[in-house]
Design a protein around this motif. Structure first.
Motif, mmCIF file in Angstrom:
data_model
loop_
_atom_site.group_PDB
_atom_site.id
_atom_site.type_symbol
_atom_site.label_atom_id
_atom_site.label_comp_id
_atom_site.label_asym_id
_atom_site.label_seq_id
_atom_site.Cartn_x
_atom_site.Cartn_y
_atom_site.Cartn_z
ATOM 1 N N GLU A 139 0.840 -1.204 0.000
ATOM 2 C CA GLU A 139 0.000 0.000 0.000
ATOM 3 C C GLU A 139 0.872 1.250 0.000
ATOM 4 O O GLU A 139 0.594 2.203 -0.720
ATOM 5 C CB GLU A 139 -0.903 0.016 1.230
ATOM 6 C CG GLU A 139 -1.969 -1.049 1.221
ATOM 7 C CD GLU A 139 -2.724 -1.105 2.536
ATOM 8 O OE1 GLU A 139 -2.649 -0.144 3.329
ATOM 9 O OE2 GLU A 139 -3.383 -2.135 2.767
ATOM 10 N N PHE A 140 1.922 1.238 0.824
ATOM 11 C CA PHE A 140 2.803 2.399 0.920
ATOM 12 C C PHE A 140 3.509 2.645 -0.407
ATOM 13 O O PHE A 140 3.621 3.774 -0.865
ATOM 14 C CB PHE A 140 3.824 2.198 2.038
ATOM 15 C CG PHE A 140 4.771 3.350 2.194
ATOM 16 C CD1 PHE A 140 4.342 4.528 2.788
ATOM 17 C CD2 PHE A 140 6.075 3.265 1.746
ATOM 18 C CE1 PHE A 140 5.208 5.614 2.932
ATOM 19 C CE2 PHE A 140 6.952 4.339 1.884
ATOM 20 C CZ PHE A 140 6.516 5.512 2.477
ATOM 21 N N ALA A 141 4.000 1.576 -1.032
ATOM 22 C CA ALA A 141 4.797 1.707 -2.246
ATOM 23 C C ALA A 141 3.941 1.746 -3.509
ATOM 24 O O ALA A 141 4.435 2.112 -4.564
ATOM 25 C CB ALA A 141 5.804 0.558 -2.338
ATOM 26 N N ASP A 142 2.725 1.351 -3.426
ATOM 27 C CA ASP A 142 1.760 1.309 -4.523
ATOM 28 C C ASP A 142 2.396 1.205 -5.907
ATOM 29 O O ASP A 142 2.522 0.119 -6.444
ATOM 30 C CB ASP A 142 0.810 2.509 -4.432
ATOM 31 C CG ASP A 142 -0.376 2.370 -5.379
ATOM 32 O OD1 ASP A 142 -0.771 1.216 -5.649
ATOM 33 O OD2 ASP A 142 -0.879 3.397 -5.842
ATOM 34 N N ARG A 143 2.854 2.325 -6.451
ATOM 35 C CA ARG A 143 3.372 2.333 -7.827
ATOM 36 C C ARG A 143 4.705 1.611 -7.961
ATOM 37 O O ARG A 143 5.123 1.286 -9.064
ATOM 38 C CB ARG A 143 3.518 3.764 -8.325
ATOM 39 C CG ARG A 143 2.200 4.515 -8.409
ATOM 40 C CD ARG A 143 2.429 5.912 -8.913
ATOM 41 N NE ARG A 143 3.528 6.552 -8.209
ATOM 42 C CZ ARG A 143 3.450 7.690 -7.557
ATOM 43 N NH1 ARG A 143 2.324 8.335 -7.513
ATOM 44 N NH2 ARG A 143 4.494 8.201 -6.945
ATOM 45 N N ARG A 144 5.414 1.398 -6.870
ATOM 46 C CA ARG A 144 6.740 0.766 -6.946
ATOM 47 C C ARG A 144 6.737 -0.676 -6.432
ATOM 48 O O ARG A 144 7.785 -1.293 -6.289
ATOM 49 C CB ARG A 144 7.756 1.608 -6.186
ATOM 50 C CG ARG A 144 7.980 2.961 -6.846
ATOM 51 C CD ARG A 144 9.044 3.784 -6.176
ATOM 52 N NE ARG A 144 10.341 3.173 -6.054
ATOM 53 C CZ ARG A 144 11.327 3.279 -6.951
ATOM 54 N NH1 ARG A 144 11.136 3.956 -8.055
ATOM 55 N NH2 ARG A 144 12.485 2.699 -6.736
ATOM 56 N N ALA A 145 5.563 -1.241 -6.184
ATOM 57 C CA ALA A 145 5.480 -2.586 -5.619
ATOM 58 C C ALA A 145 6.159 -3.630 -6.513
ATOM 59 O O ALA A 145 6.891 -4.494 -6.022
ATOM 60 C CB ALA A 145 4.035 -2.968 -5.352
ATOM 61 N N ALA A 146 5.958 -3.551 -7.818
ATOM 62 C CA ALA A 146 6.590 -4.521 -8.729
ATOM 63 C C ALA A 146 8.108 -4.361 -8.711
ATOM 64 O O ALA A 146 8.853 -5.348 -8.737
ATOM 65 C CB ALA A 146 6.049 -4.354 -10.147
ATOM 66 N N HIS A 147 8.574 -3.115 -8.639
ATOM 67 C CA HIS A 147 10.012 -2.843 -8.569
ATOM 68 C C HIS A 147 10.607 -3.455 -7.302
ATOM 69 O O HIS A 147 11.665 -4.089 -7.337
ATOM 70 C CB HIS A 147 10.248 -1.324 -8.602
ATOM 71 C CG HIS A 147 11.639 -0.913 -8.254
ATOM 72 N ND1 HIS A 147 12.703 -1.096 -9.108
ATOM 73 C CD2 HIS A 147 12.149 -0.343 -7.138
ATOM 74 C CE1 HIS A 147 13.803 -0.648 -8.527
ATOM 75 N NE2 HIS A 147 13.493 -0.181 -7.333
ATOM 76 N N ILE A 148 9.934 -3.299 -6.190
ATOM 77 C CA ILE A 148 10.421 -3.819 -4.913
ATOM 78 C C ILE A 148 10.438 -5.345 -4.938
ATOM 79 O O ILE A 148 11.405 -5.970 -4.491
ATOM 80 C CB ILE A 148 9.582 -3.271 -3.743
ATOM 81 C CG1 ILE A 148 9.829 -1.765 -3.616
ATOM 82 C CG2 ILE A 148 9.894 -3.996 -2.445
ATOM 83 C CD1 ILE A 148 8.867 -1.044 -2.708
ATOM 84 N N ALA A 149 9.396 -5.954 -5.482
ATOM 85 C CA ALA A 149 9.362 -7.414 -5.581
ATOM 86 C C ALA A 149 10.530 -7.922 -6.429
ATOM 87 O O ALA A 149 11.145 -8.948 -6.109
ATOM 88 C CB ALA A 149 8.030 -7.872 -6.169
ATOM 89 N N ALA A 150 10.881 -7.206 -7.487
ATOM 90 C CA ALA A 150 12.017 -7.594 -8.336
ATOM 91 C C ALA A 150 13.334 -7.408 -7.589
ATOM 92 O O ALA A 150 14.254 -8.225 -7.729
ATOM 93 C CB ALA A 150 12.015 -6.791 -9.630
ATOM 94 N N LEU A 151 13.450 -6.338 -6.788
ATOM 95 C CA LEU A 151 14.681 -6.101 -6.021
ATOM 96 C C LEU A 151 14.988 -7.260 -5.085
ATOM 97 O O LEU A 151 16.106 -7.768 -5.053
ATOM 98 C CB LEU A 151 14.567 -4.829 -5.181
ATOM 99 C CG LEU A 151 14.798 -3.486 -5.830
ATOM 100 C CD1 LEU A 151 14.626 -2.375 -4.791
ATOM 101 C CD2 LEU A 151 16.161 -3.405 -6.468
#
Length: 135
Positions: free
Chosen positions: A75-87
């Protein structure tokens, strides 16, 4: 969160996570070159069963880490959730972190070297540290 300082995780693992995440906050994208203080954030907090494994830790600037608090990271990262999962799916560059840490530098010197190395030797998303960076 209890203020644990930097001692709850080995410095080499901390550096490896910073390197994996490109020395930038996973949430806002700002890095130490932008003057932010980097921290590590647990995606799943200890209080909810999360541990200190690399797949549960991301680099976060102090501002984002504080703002997120107990909010779900998706929820906090919303737009960056996919990026974080890839990291967090990337392997940790532990060998590179060990090479940097072997120089027995102070933590600020380690971070300066990491930034210099990151800026000059980033290839395919992972660090490639040459002898000139570690001697």
């Amino acid at each position: 969160k209890i203020n644990q300082g930097m001692n709850w995780i080995r410095p080499v693992k901390r550096l490896a996570i910073y390197l994996r995440d490109g020395l930038a906050c996973a949430y806002c994208g700002r890095g130490i070159e932008d003057g932010v203080k980097l921290t590590l954030d647990h995606l799943t907090p200890h209080s909810c069963g999360g541990g200190n494994e690399a797949t549960n830790l991301v680099t976060a600037c102090l501002v984002c880490n504080s703002k997120r608090a107990a909010q779900d990271w998706r929820e906090f990262a919303d737009r960056r959730a996919a990026h974080i999962a890839a990291l967090v799916a990337r392997p940790l560059p532990l060998e590179q972190a060990v090479q940097i840490m072997a120089r027995r530098l102070t933590w600020p010197e380690v971070m300066r070297l990491a930034v210099q190395t990151h800026s000059t030797a980033w290839e395919g998303g992972f660090m490639e540290i040459t002898a000139t960076h570690v001697e």
